[in-house]
Design a protein around this motif. Structure first.
Motif, PDB file in Angstrom:
ATOM      1  N   LEU A   1      76.820  12.217  28.304  1.00 53.72           N
ATOM      2  CA  LEU A   1      76.956  13.375  26.853  1.00 53.72           C
ATOM      3  C   LEU A   1      77.869  14.203  26.511  1.00 53.72           C
ATOM      4  CD1 LEU A   1      73.668  14.573  28.732  1.00 53.72           C
ATOM      5  CD2 LEU A   1      73.752  12.841  26.144  1.00 53.72           C
TER       6      LEU A   1
ATOM      7  N   PHE B   1      76.738   9.100  21.540  1.00 48.16           N
ATOM      8  CA  PHE B   1      75.542   8.445  21.787  1.00 48.16           C
ATOM      9  C   PHE B   1      75.512   7.036  22.044  1.00 48.16           C
ATOM     10  CE2 PHE B   1      73.410  12.868  21.256  1.00 48.16           C
ATOM     11  CZ  PHE B   1      72.952  13.117  21.845  1.00 48.16           C
TER      12      PHE B   1
ATOM     13  N   LEU C   1      70.847   7.397  24.248  1.00 48.08           N
ATOM     14  CA  LEU C   1      71.198   7.770  25.641  1.00 48.08           C
ATOM     15  C   LEU C   1      70.657   9.110  25.108  1.00 48.08           C
ATOM     16  CD1 LEU C   1      74.747   7.016  26.567  1.00 48.08           C
ATOM     17  CD2 LEU C   1      73.013   6.428  27.542  1.00 48.08           C
ATOM     18  N   LYS C   2      70.202   9.241  23.290  1.00 41.75           N
ATOM     19  CA  LYS C   2      69.904  10.536  22.759  1.00 41.75           C
ATOM     20  C   LYS C   2      68.334  10.785  22.883  1.00 41.75           C
ATOM     21  CE  LYS C   2      68.731   8.741  18.105  1.00 41.75           C
ATOM     22  NZ  LYS C   2      69.199   9.245  16.882  1.00 41.75           N
TER      23      LYS C   2
ATOM     24  N   TYR D   1      75.289   9.469  33.788  1.00 44.62           N
ATOM     25  CA  TYR D   1      74.845   9.950  32.163  1.00 44.62           C
ATOM     26  C   TYR D   1      75.409  11.539  31.422  1.00 44.62           C
ATOM     27  CZ  TYR D   1      70.753  11.581  29.215  1.00 44.62           C
ATOM     28  OH  TYR D   1      70.062  11.786  27.946  1.00 44.62           O
TER      29      TYR D   1
ATOM     30  N   ARG E   1      75.934   2.768  26.251  1.00 44.03           N
ATOM     31  CA  ARG E   1      75.746   3.747  25.877  1.00 44.03           C
ATOM     32  C   ARG E   1      74.748   3.477  24.800  1.00 44.03           C
ATOM     33  NH1 ARG E   1      80.266   6.564  22.227  1.00 44.03           N
ATOM     34  NH2 ARG E   1      80.651   4.523  21.609  1.00 44.03           N
TER      35      ARG E   1
ATOM     36  N   VAL F   1      74.083  21.165  21.561  1.00 44.16           N
ATOM     37  CA  VAL F   1      73.773  19.664  20.437  1.00 44.16           C
ATOM     38  C   VAL F   1      72.820  20.272  19.170  1.00 44.16           C
ATOM     39  CG1 VAL F   1      71.760  17.951  20.389  1.00 44.16           C
ATOM     40  CG2 VAL F   1      72.760  18.544  22.718  1.00 44.16           C
TER      41      VAL F   1
END
Length: 208
Positions: free
Chosen positions: A45, A200, A172-173, A41, A169, A67
């Motif tokens: 990212l 993501f 993921l966000k 993970y 994917r 981010v």
């Protein structure tokens, strides 16, 4: 070993913490049984490839990422912790100062879900009251052992919950968005769309 990754080519340096809603830097610990996808993970990212082979994390690996969100840039320090029980006594030091936590389980392994309460209690001993999200990984695998309707633990403890696929994917966000919303008290906070496809995955994928 600490690494740093920025999600946008036009970011020249780590922003001042004042650029994100109160404040802009957070420590998030990633916990759960070994082999559930925690390290993969973190790699995703950082826009890295998927780890097909399992390599156990020894102790902790720290990664700092920037981010972009609808409320400004946030700095996240991800602490990817070992899932091996023999390394358990070391974990208290990793939990100290954590602002939030992500617990991983593997939907192809019932025992990893059964152990979620143990991980939850473990981190709460040291960092009581922090926001937590549960990620049920590997939903891309057809032969899943843990069904969606059987995952009830998050509902009992006001915990965020997302079914994800690190390999494909998917979603993921959303775990990071949820935690940032809780930490900043800005429930409309979103990770900006311009980064979604590159980092993501396909934003058209629906998260459960």
């Amino acid at each position: 070993m600490a690494t740093e990754k920025k999600f946008s080519d036009d970011i020249d340096e780590i922003p001042d913490s004042s650029s994100c809603t109160k404040p802009g830097k957070y420590k998030i610990v990633i916990i759960g049984d070994g082999g559930t996808g925690k390290s993969s993970y973190v790699s995703r990212l950082q826009s890295e490839g998927f780890r097909h082979e399992y390599i156990a994390t020894m102790g902790v690996e720290k990664t700092e990422i920037v981010v972009d969100t609808s409320h400004g840039e946030c700095i996240i320090s991800l602490w990817d912790t070992a899932g091996q029980e023999k390394l358990g006594p070391l974990r208290d030091a990793y939990y100290e100062g954590a602002d939030a936590a992500i617990i991983f389980c593997d939907v192809t392994s019932r025992v990893t879900y059964k152990n979620v309460p143990l991980w939850h209690k473990d981190v709460m001993r040291v960092s009581e009251g922090i926001p937590i999200v549960l990620c049920a990984n590997k939903i891309d695998v057809k032969e899943r052992k843990v069904k969606s309707k059987g995952i009830t633990y998050p509902l009992k403890f006001n915990m965020g919950f997302f079914e994800i696929s690190v390999k494909n994917r998917l979603c993921l966000k959303e775990p990071l968005e949820y935690l940032l919303q809780q930490l900043t008290k800005e429930l409309d906070l979103k990770i900006v769309a311009s980064l979604d496809a590159a980092v993501f995955g396909d934003v058209s994928n629906i998260c459960i």
